[in-house]
Structure formats: C-alpha cells, structure tokens
Motif scaffolding. Structure first.
Motif, mmCIF file in Angstrom:
data_model
loop_
_atom_site.group_PDB
_atom_site.id
_atom_site.type_symbol
_atom_site.label_atom_id
_atom_site.label_comp_id
_atom_site.label_asym_id
_atom_site.label_seq_id
_atom_site.Cartn_x
_atom_site.Cartn_y
_atom_site.Cartn_z
ATOM 1 N N ASP A 53 37.928 39.272 42.395
ATOM 2 C CA ASP A 53 36.861 39.321 41.390
ATOM 3 C C ASP A 53 36.932 40.605 40.574
ATOM 4 O O ASP A 53 36.652 40.603 39.358
ATOM 5 C CB ASP A 53 35.498 39.216 42.090
ATOM 6 C CG ASP A 53 35.302 37.877 42.771
ATOM 7 O OD1 ASP A 53 36.021 36.914 42.429
ATOM 8 O OD2 ASP A 53 34.427 37.789 43.676
ATOM 9 N N TYR A 54 37.277 41.717 41.208
ATOM 10 C CA TYR A 54 37.400 42.987 40.491
ATOM 11 C C TYR A 54 38.519 42.924 39.451
ATOM 12 O O TYR A 54 38.354 43.420 38.334
ATOM 13 C CB TYR A 54 37.662 44.104 41.499
ATOM 14 C CG TYR A 54 37.771 45.477 40.869
ATOM 15 C CD1 TYR A 54 36.646 46.257 40.674
ATOM 16 C CD2 TYR A 54 39.008 45.990 40.465
ATOM 17 C CE1 TYR A 54 36.733 47.513 40.090
ATOM 18 C CE2 TYR A 54 39.112 47.237 39.878
ATOM 19 C CZ TYR A 54 37.965 48.005 39.691
ATOM 20 O OH TYR A 54 38.062 49.244 39.110
ATOM 21 N N LYS A 55 39.617 42.283 39.835
ATOM 22 C CA LYS A 55 40.754 42.187 38.908
ATOM 23 C C LYS A 55 40.413 41.320 37.709
ATOM 24 O O LYS A 55 40.783 41.637 36.558
ATOM 25 C CB LYS A 55 41.970 41.649 39.643
ATOM 26 C CG LYS A 55 43.231 41.616 38.797
ATOM 27 C CD LYS A 55 44.435 41.159 39.603
ATOM 28 C CE LYS A 55 45.699 41.172 38.753
ATOM 29 N NZ LYS A 55 46.886 40.708 39.535
ATOM 30 N N LEU A 56 39.682 40.205 37.959
ATOM 31 C CA LEU A 56 39.290 39.330 36.849
ATOM 32 C C LEU A 56 38.299 40.022 35.919
ATOM 33 O O LEU A 56 38.320 39.807 34.701
ATOM 34 C CB LEU A 56 38.672 38.043 37.398
ATOM 35 C CG LEU A 56 39.641 37.078 38.108
ATOM 36 C CD1 LEU A 56 38.877 35.906 38.712
ATOM 37 C CD2 LEU A 56 40.710 36.565 37.128
ATOM 38 N N HIS A 66 37.828 43.490 35.494
ATOM 39 C CA HIS A 66 38.287 44.719 34.851
ATOM 40 C C HIS A 66 39.716 44.621 34.314
ATOM 41 O O HIS A 66 40.191 45.555 33.636
ATOM 42 C CB HIS A 66 38.214 45.900 35.832
ATOM 43 C CG HIS A 66 36.825 46.205 36.286
ATOM 44 N ND1 HIS A 66 36.233 45.567 37.359
ATOM 45 C CD2 HIS A 66 35.894 47.079 35.802
ATOM 46 C CE1 HIS A 66 35.007 46.039 37.542
ATOM 47 N NE2 HIS A 66 34.773 46.969 36.597
ATOM 48 N N GLY A 67 40.416 43.556 34.661
ATOM 49 C CA GLY A 67 41.780 43.394 34.175
ATOM 50 C C GLY A 67 42.799 44.251 34.889
ATOM 51 O O GLY A 67 43.933 44.394 34.422
ATOM 52 N N LYS A 68 42.437 44.830 36.005
ATOM 53 C CA LYS A 68 43.359 45.646 36.788
ATOM 54 C C LYS A 68 42.932 45.604 38.249
ATOM 55 O O LYS A 68 41.791 45.249 38.571
ATOM 56 C CB LYS A 68 43.375 47.088 36.287
ATOM 57 C CG LYS A 68 42.016 47.774 36.340
ATOM 58 C CD LYS A 68 42.096 49.200 35.818
ATOM 59 C CE LYS A 68 40.720 49.870 35.870
ATOM 60 N NZ LYS A 68 40.760 51.272 35.386
ATOM 61 N N GLU A 69 43.854 45.972 39.124
ATOM 62 C CA GLU A 69 43.569 45.945 40.550
ATOM 63 C C GLU A 69 42.826 47.213 40.980
ATOM 64 O O GLU A 69 42.974 48.272 40.365
ATOM 65 C CB GLU A 69 44.866 45.823 41.343
ATOM 66 C CG GLU A 69 45.578 44.494 41.144
ATOM 67 C CD GLU A 69 46.820 44.360 42.023
ATOM 68 O OE1 GLU A 69 47.184 45.361 42.674
ATOM 69 O OE2 GLU A 69 47.409 43.263 42.052
ATOM 70 N N LEU A 70 42.045 47.074 42.041
ATOM 71 C CA LEU A 70 41.319 48.211 42.595
ATOM 72 C C LEU A 70 42.289 49.075 43.406
ATOM 73 O O LEU A 70 42.943 48.594 44.325
ATOM 74 C CB LEU A 70 40.170 47.732 43.493
ATOM 75 C CG LEU A 70 39.290 48.816 44.107
ATOM 76 C CD1 LEU A 70 38.516 49.552 43.018
ATOM 77 C CD2 LEU A 70 38.337 48.224 45.138
#
Length: 477
Positions: free
Chosen positions: A69-72, A74-78
C-alpha cells in the motif's frame, strides 16, 4: 400546700429542660442508628470487588500488505531503518501488530526496551509478551494495568494512574482524618482500581474424585444389612464410627471394628456420590450459598453449601482447606450443572458479603454465564436488600445448623478423606432419605424404589444399588 406544689412544678420544669438538653446532645453527637456495614467507608474497600477490566486486543496487520500500500500511494518502496546506535534491534524481534522484521524497527529509547515500527507506527516493548494476546486496561481511565503481585493462584494488576477517575473519587470519599492517615500509611487503604487475574482454570478441575481407603462390597464376614445399619447409625443418627461400632455390638450383637465402619462409609460415599451429583433435581431459579467451618486434624477447614432456596435440596458442596475463590467456584459449578439450560439473568443467587462470591461471579461472566448476585450483609435488616432477601440466609443457615449437629459428635475429622466421606453421605441423606417438615415429613426428592422399603437400612442398600446401576450405565454409554 400550695408552696409544695409550686416547688414540684418548678422542679419538673427543670428536669424537662435537662432532658431537652440531653436529647439535643444525643442528636448532634451520637447517631441513633448507624449501619453495620458502609461500603463507602475506606476501611471496607478491601472487601469490595472492582468491575472487570477491558481486554485491549491490538489490531492484527500484515506488514507485506502495508508495504504494498505504501508503494502504491507514494510510488516508491519503504526503506528499512539504518541503525546508527550502539544497541541494534535483535534479529529475532518482530513487530507485535504487523509482524515486520527487525530491519523496520527503531530503537526508540536508546536501549531501554521500547521499539517503534516504521511500517505500522506501533510503539511496543520487546520484552512484553502479553501484548500479543491482549493487555488489561482500566475501565475508568483506559490506562494499561501494571502487574504488582504474584500470588499462588492469581496475579494482582493495578491502575497506577494518579488521574484515574476511580482513584480521584476514592480519594474524595476520604474524611480529613482518613486522608491524614492515608498520607502516612497508604498500604492500609485500597483506592486504586485492582483486578485479580487467576492463573488456574477452575472450570477444568474434575469435580468427582474417588476417595482413598475404599473396600470391595463382596461381603464375607457381614451382610449388606450390616452396611445399612452402619450408615443409619453413622449418618442418620449422627454417631461417630466408634459409637456405631459399639451400638452394633450392644444392640444387634454384630462384632465390627470402627475401622471397618469407616471403610464401609468411604465405599458407600464413593458409590452414592455420582448418583447424587447427577440426579435431575429440576432446580428453581433461587439459590442460596454459604460456608461453614470444620476441623480436620485440628486445623480449620471449610464446607461450602449451595442449595435450592425453594425446594431445599443441596445442589453444590465442597470441602476445602482455604476460604478462597477456588472452592467457591467448584461448588457453584456443581450447582449450575444441575440446570439443563443455564437461566442467566433469571437466576437469583444470594450469599453473604464475602468477596469470594463476587470474584466467582466475575469468572463465570468471563465464561459467558452471567447471573445476578445479591449479597445480604449483617444480621439485621438495615437496608432494603437485607429486608427482601433475608429469608435466603435464614434457609442456608438452618442447613448449616443441621450439618453441624451431625458433625459435632465426630469432634473433628481425622483426615481429608473422612471429611469428604461424611459430607457426601450427609448430602445423600439430606436430599433423598431425611424427612422434612417442608414436604410434610417426606424426603425432598422422591424415588419410587425407596418408598416401598419400610426401614432405613434397606433404603441405604437400595440407594447404593441404584448408584451402582447408574455408574454401570454411564460406563456403558
């Protein structure tokens, strides 16, 4: 003559004035009627039981889904945490809520134990294991309870929040004198919210146990009639084993030792108890409970009785060496098992003011068995509750006196098995053989097989035979 009358009238008026002054003094300084038990008094707070806490169960999340969900969003991985401190997070520690591994955990307090999950934002203590199954929370302020003491069968959790509404209200109820004493000796007062967490499950304890010292009822030297005579003298007439042995010799010419009488009693108790405990009493929704003390080897023990207040039958009983909540729960379990369907809030359960009944009620509530508990306090009707439910206490106290008459001749029990034997046989006699004025001098529970037998030794033999048939039927089933 007139002078004498005037003097007497003046003296009478003087006495009336003195009486008036005394009445004013009494009204102002001496209460005419003070309650025997004041629950608001801090001296009695230790006799009260606080309400159940709230069990806070954290929401279970999946860190992998949170990372997606974070990647979707913010467009980047945590990115994982780059540890720069001297106390890196151990590799075996994971987040208690989402299961994130150690690479996503911050050391939030410089090695003092608190961690912060970068994925779900949870702050938790790595050494606190009970957070996984739920934390106990104060129902008044919402703070997590602190475990203060560990007893043999329970742990004590306490709310230490100084701004808790429960604590502030308890502090407000203190008088100025009690407040000064509280500042000096705080351990004498119970002002904070307290919860007792039991570490033993009394709902898994076996209620039926075979006593030691039983013998085979294959009679060689005596007949079954002698067994019936032993039980009649021992239980019905309340004689001791030695007196029973002497009565059989002097009246019936039967030479039997008091040890053999005791073994017969233990065997009969072991056979009769399953039949008595599993009989369909068809109980009403009015139960009364009380405990009384006995002596076993000179040490104080307790007998718990729970009876049907309307039908007068004993539904639950227990012998214990302590007067705590464990035996109370076991006796209540035995009584509640007589209901085919638990009545719930329709059940009226009346006891004295002892806190064990309130604690037992909480444990039954945790098992989904909620019922109304009414506690009658004191010996006089000083409040509406005592006035309405006093007759419950009178009935159970009458049962205690009946039991004590059969117990006192024994001068105390010589062993734990002996006490269990006597109580089991007493309950069998009280429920099925003893004539009661309540039922027009007939037994409380009518068994057709016993009604046709004219004498008591024969009734005991038939009751043992019915018990044997019941045990065989249960074993076959």
């Amino acid at each position: 003559m007139n002078s004498i009358i005037s003097v007497l009238v003046a003296y009478n008026q003087f006495l009336l004035a003195q009486i008036h002054q005394l009445l004013l003094f009494i009204v102002k300084n001496i209460p005419i009627k003070s309650p025997k038990y004041d629950a608001a008094n801090p001296k009695y707070n230790k006799l009260t039981v606080d309400r159940l806490p709230i069990i806070k169960k954290p929401e279970k999340l999946d860190y992998k889904q949170l990372l997606r969900d974070y990647k979707l969003k913010h467009g980047k991985e945590l990115k994982p945490v780059k540890s720069r401190g001297k106390n890196p997070v151990p590799h075996d520690v994971v987040c208690h809520r989402c299961g994130a591994p150690h690479i996503y955990l911050y050391d939030n307090t410089g090695g003092r134990g608190q961690l912060l999950c970068k994925v779900c934002g949870l702050r938790f203590n790595k050494d606190k294991k009970d957070f996984k199954i739920g934390a106990l929370v104060c129902p008044y302020c919402g703070r997590i309870l602190v475990k203060k003491k560990e007893r043999k069968y329970f742990n004590i959790h306490k709310c230490v929040n100084e701004k808790c509404p429960f604590y502030l209200q308890s502090l407000k109820n203190l008088s100025p004198e009690d407040l000064e004493e509280y500042k000096k000796d705080k351990h004498k007062f119970k002002l904070h919210y307290i919860y007792r967490e039991f570490t033993i499950d009394y709902f898994k304890v076996d209620l039926s146990t075979m006593p030691k010292g039983c013998v085979n009822l294959t009679f060689r030297n005596f007949s079954p009639h002698v067994l019936g005579l032993c039980l009649t003298y021992l239980v019905n007439l309340g004689l001791s084993t030695r007196a029973t042995s002497r009565a059989l010799w002097e009246i019936h010419g039967v030479k039997i030792s008091h040890v053999m009488v005791s073994k017969y009693a233990k065997t009969a108790a072991a056979l009769v108890q399953p039949f008595v405990d599993n009989y369909d009493y068809k109980p009403t929704n009015y139960l009364a409970a009380d405990e009384t003390y006995i002596k076993v080897k000179g040490i104080k023990h307790y007998v718990w009785f729970i009876m049907d207040a309307l039908k007068k039958s004993i539904l639950g009983y227990r012998v214990s060496s302590t007067r705590d909540v464990g035996p109370c729960i076991l006796a209540m379990r035995m009584a509640f098992a007589k209901f085919k369907e638990f009545p719930g809030k329709a059940l009226k359960f009346v006891s004295d003011g002892y806190t064990a009944y309130k604690l037992a009620q909480q444990q039954f509530m945790l098992k989904g068995m909620d019922f109304d508990l009414t506690q009658v306090i004191g010996l006089t009707n000083d409040d509406p509750v005592s006035t309405e439910y006093r007759w419950f206490k009178q009935i159970i106290e009458r049962l205690n006196r009946t039991f004590k008459r059969s117990y006192q001749v024994t001068n105390g029990y010589g062993s734990g098995e002996g006490s269990n034997t006597h109580v089991s046989l007493f309950v069998a006699y009280y429920n099925f053989l003893r004539p009661h004025s309540y039922t027009y001098w007939q037994p409380l529970n009518s068994i057709p097989e016993l009604e046709s037998i004219p004498n008591m030794p024969g009734k005991w033999q038939k009751l043992i035979e019915l018990s044997q048939q019941f045990i065989l039927s249960r074993q076959t089933a």
